[in-house]
Scaffold this motif. Structure first.
Motif, PDB file in Angstrom:
ATOM      1  N   TRP A  53      31.159  41.412  31.612  1.00 48.49           N
ATOM      2  CA  TRP A  53      31.103  42.901  31.234  1.00 48.49           C
ATOM      3  C   TRP A  53      32.158  43.203  30.221  1.00 48.49           C
ATOM      4  O   TRP A  53      31.751  43.602  29.263  1.00 48.49           O
ATOM      5  CB  TRP A  53      32.026  43.404  32.682  1.00 48.49           C
ATOM      6  CG  TRP A  53      32.388  44.899  32.806  1.00 48.49           C
ATOM      7  CD1 TRP A  53      32.870  45.714  31.645  1.00 48.49           C
ATOM      8  CD2 TRP A  53      32.219  45.659  33.482  1.00 48.49           C
ATOM      9  NE1 TRP A  53      32.738  46.907  31.942  1.00 48.49           N
ATOM     10  CE2 TRP A  53      32.391  46.896  33.185  1.00 48.49           C
ATOM     11  CE3 TRP A  53      31.694  45.718  34.954  1.00 48.49           C
ATOM     12  CZ2 TRP A  53      32.378  48.282  34.157  1.00 48.49           C
ATOM     13  CZ3 TRP A  53      31.461  46.787  35.814  1.00 48.49           C
ATOM     14  CH2 TRP A  53      31.759  48.073  35.307  1.00 48.49           C
ATOM     15  N   ASN A  54      33.299  42.556  30.167  1.00 52.47           N
ATOM     16  CA  ASN A  54      34.356  42.705  29.111  1.00 52.47           C
ATOM     17  C   ASN A  54      34.163  42.087  27.780  1.00 52.47           C
ATOM     18  O   ASN A  54      34.265  40.877  27.727  1.00 52.47           O
ATOM     19  CB  ASN A  54      35.674  42.457  29.747  1.00 52.47           C
ATOM     20  CG  ASN A  54      36.858  42.986  28.654  1.00 52.47           C
ATOM     21  OD1 ASN A  54      36.621  43.691  27.915  1.00 52.47           O
ATOM     22  ND2 ASN A  54      37.991  42.519  28.974  1.00 52.47           N
ATOM     23  N   LEU A  61      28.378  46.664  30.919  1.00 49.06           N
ATOM     24  CA  LEU A  61      27.503  47.584  31.361  1.00 49.06           C
ATOM     25  C   LEU A  61      26.817  48.533  30.471  1.00 49.06           C
ATOM     26  O   LEU A  61      25.891  48.921  30.900  1.00 49.06           O
ATOM     27  CB  LEU A  61      29.100  48.456  31.899  1.00 49.06           C
ATOM     28  CG  LEU A  61      28.296  49.788  33.017  1.00 49.06           C
ATOM     29  CD1 LEU A  61      27.932  49.228  34.229  1.00 49.06           C
ATOM     30  CD2 LEU A  61      29.709  50.612  33.320  1.00 49.06           C
ATOM     31  N   ALA A  83      34.971  38.957  35.244  1.00 51.30           N
ATOM     32  CA  ALA A  83      36.284  39.037  35.834  1.00 51.30           C
ATOM     33  C   ALA A  83      36.828  40.480  36.196  1.00 51.30           C
ATOM     34  O   ALA A  83      37.939  40.680  36.948  1.00 51.30           O
ATOM     35  CB  ALA A  83      37.514  38.439  34.848  1.00 51.30           C
ATOM     36  N   GLU A  84      36.035  41.397  36.019  1.00 52.20           N
ATOM     37  CA  GLU A  84      36.005  42.983  36.432  1.00 52.20           C
ATOM     38  C   GLU A  84      35.936  43.114  37.848  1.00 52.20           C
ATOM     39  O   GLU A  84      35.113  42.807  38.300  1.00 52.20           O
ATOM     40  CB  GLU A  84      35.119  43.836  35.617  1.00 52.20           C
ATOM     41  CG  GLU A  84      35.047  43.739  34.174  1.00 52.20           C
ATOM     42  CD  GLU A  84      36.480  44.114  33.434  1.00 52.20           C
ATOM     43  OE1 GLU A  84      37.248  44.986  34.091  1.00 52.20           O
ATOM     44  OE2 GLU A  84      36.597  43.338  32.580  1.00 52.20           O
ATOM     45  N   ALA A  85      37.160  43.393  38.519  1.00 47.53           N
ATOM     46  CA  ALA A  85      37.252  43.214  39.966  1.00 47.53           C
ATOM     47  C   ALA A  85      37.593  44.514  40.618  1.00 47.53           C
ATOM     48  O   ALA A  85      37.819  44.751  41.840  1.00 47.53           O
ATOM     49  CB  ALA A  85      38.175  42.147  40.612  1.00 47.53           C
TER      50      ALA A  85
ATOM     51  N   LYS B 231      39.871  58.283  35.441  1.00 43.06           N
ATOM     52  CA  LYS B 231      39.865  57.324  36.532  1.00 43.06           C
ATOM     53  C   LYS B 231      38.269  56.677  36.952  1.00 43.06           C
ATOM     54  O   LYS B 231      38.324  55.627  37.768  1.00 43.06           O
ATOM     55  CB  LYS B 231      40.181  58.045  38.043  1.00 43.06           C
ATOM     56  CG  LYS B 231      41.762  58.285  37.931  1.00 43.06           C
ATOM     57  CD  LYS B 231      42.034  57.933  39.376  1.00 43.06           C
ATOM     58  CE  LYS B 231      43.727  57.917  39.338  1.00 43.06           C
ATOM     59  NZ  LYS B 231      44.426  58.795  40.297  1.00 43.06           N
ATOM     60  N   ALA B 233      35.175  54.581  36.381  1.00 43.93           N
ATOM     61  CA  ALA B 233      34.872  53.173  35.570  1.00 43.93           C
ATOM     62  C   ALA B 233      34.212  53.681  34.136  1.00 43.93           C
ATOM     63  O   ALA B 233      33.143  54.163  34.212  1.00 43.93           O
ATOM     64  CB  ALA B 233      34.099  52.284  36.413  1.00 43.93           C
ATOM     65  N   SER B 234      34.899  53.051  33.324  1.00 40.88           N
ATOM     66  CA  SER B 234      34.400  53.398  31.924  1.00 40.88           C
ATOM     67  C   SER B 234      33.432  52.145  31.557  1.00 40.88           C
ATOM     68  O   SER B 234      33.650  51.044  32.162  1.00 40.88           O
ATOM     69  CB  SER B 234      35.386  53.522  30.810  1.00 40.88           C
ATOM     70  OG  SER B 234      36.142  52.174  30.685  1.00 40.88           O
ATOM     71  N   GLY B 235      32.637  52.279  30.529  1.00 40.34           N
ATOM     72  CA  GLY B 235      31.951  51.092  30.148  1.00 40.34           C
ATOM     73  C   GLY B 235      32.647  50.084  29.666  1.00 40.34           C
ATOM     74  O   GLY B 235      32.213  48.835  29.691  1.00 40.34           O
ATOM     75  N   LYS B 236      33.893  50.270  28.943  1.00 37.90           N
ATOM     76  CA  LYS B 236      34.790  49.100  28.744  1.00 37.90           C
ATOM     77  C   LYS B 236      35.242  48.499  29.836  1.00 37.90           C
ATOM     78  O   LYS B 236      35.742  49.047  30.775  1.00 37.90           O
ATOM     79  CB  LYS B 236      35.889  49.645  27.640  1.00 37.90           C
ATOM     80  CG  LYS B 236      35.439  50.241  26.250  1.00 37.90           C
ATOM     81  CD  LYS B 236      34.846  49.155  25.410  1.00 37.90           C
ATOM     82  CE  LYS B 236      33.869  49.721  24.291  1.00 37.90           C
ATOM     83  NZ  LYS B 236      32.849  49.076  23.724  1.00 37.90           N
ATOM     84  N   GLY B 237      35.216  47.104  29.805  1.00 34.35           N
ATOM     85  CA  GLY B 237      35.848  46.284  30.825  1.00 34.35           C
ATOM     86  C   GLY B 237      37.339  46.222  30.562  1.00 34.35           C
ATOM     87  O   GLY B 237      38.273  46.810  29.578  1.00 34.35           O
ATOM     88  N   GLU B 238      38.178  45.698  31.886  1.00 36.01           N
ATOM     89  CA  GLU B 238      39.539  45.794  31.762  1.00 36.01           C
ATOM     90  C   GLU B 238      40.121  44.191  31.813  1.00 36.01           C
ATOM     91  O   GLU B 238      41.401  44.278  31.850  1.00 36.01           O
ATOM     92  CB  GLU B 238      40.037  46.467  32.965  1.00 36.01           C
ATOM     93  CG  GLU B 238      39.555  47.877  32.896  1.00 36.01           C
ATOM     94  CD  GLU B 238      40.469  48.800  34.237  1.00 36.01           C
ATOM     95  OE1 GLU B 238      41.442  48.298  34.567  1.00 36.01           O
ATOM     96  OE2 GLU B 238      39.798  49.839  34.466  1.00 36.01           O
ATOM     97  N   GLY B 239      39.325  43.511  31.898  1.00 36.04           N
ATOM     98  CA  GLY B 239      39.727  41.998  32.210  1.00 36.04           C
ATOM     99  C   GLY B 239      40.244  41.661  33.446  1.00 36.04           C
ATOM    100  O   GLY B 239      40.206  42.551  34.544  1.00 36.04           O
ATOM    101  N   PRO B 240      40.712  40.431  33.879  1.00 35.04           N
ATOM    102  CA  PRO B 240      41.025  40.075  35.060  1.00 35.04           C
ATOM    103  C   PRO B 240      42.298  40.856  35.518  1.00 35.04           C
ATOM    104  O   PRO B 240      42.935  41.462  34.801  1.00 35.04           O
ATOM    105  CB  PRO B 240      41.750  38.650  35.052  1.00 35.04           C
ATOM    106  CG  PRO B 240      41.127  38.172  33.567  1.00 35.04           C
ATOM    107  CD  PRO B 240      40.831  39.445  32.479  1.00 35.04           C
ATOM    108  N   GLN B 241      42.131  41.242  36.763  1.00 36.38           N
ATOM    109  CA  GLN B 241      42.890  42.027  37.578  1.00 36.38           C
ATOM    110  C   GLN B 241      44.425  41.057  38.049  1.00 36.38           C
ATOM    111  O   GLN B 241      43.884  40.361  38.678  1.00 36.38           O
ATOM    112  CB  GLN B 241      42.523  42.904  38.659  1.00 36.38           C
ATOM    113  CG  GLN B 241      41.367  43.956  38.231  1.00 36.38           C
ATOM    114  CD  GLN B 241      42.105  44.934  37.633  1.00 36.38           C
ATOM    115  OE1 GLN B 241      43.051  45.267  37.816  1.00 36.38           O
ATOM    116  NE2 GLN B 241      41.154  45.629  36.644  1.00 36.38           N
ATOM    117  N   VAL B 250      40.882  46.937  44.138  1.00 37.26           N
ATOM    118  CA  VAL B 250      40.367  45.911  43.533  1.00 37.26           C
ATOM    119  C   VAL B 250      39.994  44.775  44.611  1.00 37.26           C
ATOM    120  O   VAL B 250      40.487  44.831  45.614  1.00 37.26           O
ATOM    121  CB  VAL B 250      41.513  45.272  42.435  1.00 37.26           C
ATOM    122  CG1 VAL B 250      41.200  43.919  42.126  1.00 37.26           C
ATOM    123  CG2 VAL B 250      41.859  46.021  41.503  1.00 37.26           C
TER     124      VAL B 250
END
Lengths: 124, 266
Positions: A53-54, A61, A83-85, B231, B233-241, B250
């Protein structure tokens, strides 16, 4: 069966490539983000897309949305390995038409199960 | 940063006292009808405000300068200087972490990829020899075939010995390749400490800037879009939570993902 693996980390691409090979899928190509992947997909010949994803450039996406919007690609099975959870994100991916979702870190067994499930559903 | 007496949201006590006493004076002068004196008081008030403002801006500038300077960590010994000469700032250090983990992962995978075909070949040869051996036990083998088999068995023993040695070597190298965890861990800890320091400095700066705002009577209007982050979910990811187990929004693993997807009809 030709598979495209999209991830910005070469180590992760390599891990997925190795796992796929163990599952009997030896014909794989790699791309490091959506921007590189999309023209490859549009070039044709791919039967399956595994994407993170990232990623810089175009995210997984966004790539999924592009794929679903393309007449030639809209039925391409897509597995997201990421890793997007966040729940919101998984729901968003499902709404965008993902066929499977695997969260990192994952095991070989999980990847195998999800891929088999996707093909089962397509074959049936 | 030497502003311990300068609490958050509070004006300089000296300035506050002056403001109060002069305001009172002004009120008395206005009540008494002494407008000339009142104007002088207003002027004085302005002067007090300007001086305090300059003082606050000065303090802010000094702190900003200090914060920027503190962003550099001074090496304490030769070893650190050696390390720091290669990576002079935090982002370089983090790139170093990426490089280290990348090379460790690739080294490990190289070794695994080397070892896998070896074990496969051994397994296949052992399987073949076993079936031949069983043929021999069933007395289905000619003398010539047996001679060939015994040659092959001898060769197999030799290759098991050398290949095990190579595989053992690969395994110990894989073990060694894990040292990146230690090395990168240390670098990350350093960067974390640095980030915490910078955060503290920045917080001080924000507090100081708020003093300047109070003096000038500035009221910042925030856009609604700035106050409430998007709030969805955007197209860009956020990486590991991090701390996924403690968070509601999560998922904590693949099982959660599967539950969520099946609730969506997958």
């Amino acid at each position: 069966m030709k598979i495209l693996i999209v991830d910005d980390f070469s180590t992760m691409r390599r891990i997925i490539k190795n796992l796929l090979r163990d599952l009997g899928f030896t014909n794989t190509d790699e791309a490091d983000d959506g921007k590189t992947a999309l023209p490859m997909l549009k070039g044709g010949g791919y039967d399956f897309l595994v994407t993170d994803w990232n990623m810089p450039g175009m995210s997984g996406l966004e790539l999924l949305n592009e794929v679903r919007a393309d007449d030639n690609l809209k039925t391409l099975p897509v597995l997201m390995v990421t890793a997007e959870a966040k729940r919101d994100q998984i729901v968003a991916a499902a709404q965008a038409g993902v066929n499977g979702y695997v969260v990192k870190p994952f095991t070989a067994a999980v990847l195998k199960e999800k891929i088999e499930k996707i093909f089962e559903r397509i074959d049936s | 940063m030497g502003n311990g007496n300068h609490e958050k949201g509070q004006l300089d006590p000296e300035f506050e006292a002056q403001l109060k006493s002069q305001a009172e004076e002004l009120k008395q002068q206005v009540d008494a009808g002494d407008y000339a004196a009142a104007m002088r008081s207003i002027n004085d008030l302005n002067d007090v405000r300007d001086q305090s403002l300059y003082r606050e801006v000065g303090r802010l500038t000094r702190s900003l300068h200090e914060a920027i300077r503190n962003f550099q960590i001074d090496p304490q010994n030769a070893e650190q200087r050696e390390a720091l000469s290669k990576m002079t700032d935090a982002s370089d250090r983090l790139s170093y972490v990426v490089e280290m983990t990348d090379s460790a992962a690739n080294r490990t995978m190289d070794l695994v990829e080397e070892a896998m075909p070896k074990t496969n070949a051994l397994k296949e040869e052992a399987g073949h020899l076993l079936s031949e051996w069983q043929r021999f036990r069933r007395r289905e083998m000619s003398a010539d075939e047996f001679r060939e088999l015994s040659r092959r068995v001898e060769h197999f023993f030799a290759s098991v010995s050398t290949e095990s040695e190579t595989i053992y070597g690969s395994l110990s190298e894989i073990l060694l390749a894990q040292d990146f965890q230690d090395l990168t861990g240390q670098v990350i800890q350093k960067v974390t400490t640095l980030v915490k320091e910078v955060e503290e400095h920045l917080l001080h700066l924000v507090v100081m800037a708020s003093h300047v705002d109070q003096m000038t009577g500035t009221d910042h209007q925030l856009d609604d879009s700035e106050k409430t982050p998007d709030k969805k979910a955007s197209g860009k990811g956020e990486g590991p939570q991090l701390n996924a187990e403690e968070r509601e929004d999560v998922v904590s693993g693949q099982d959660d993902v599967d539950d969520l997807l099946s609730s969506l009809g997958f």
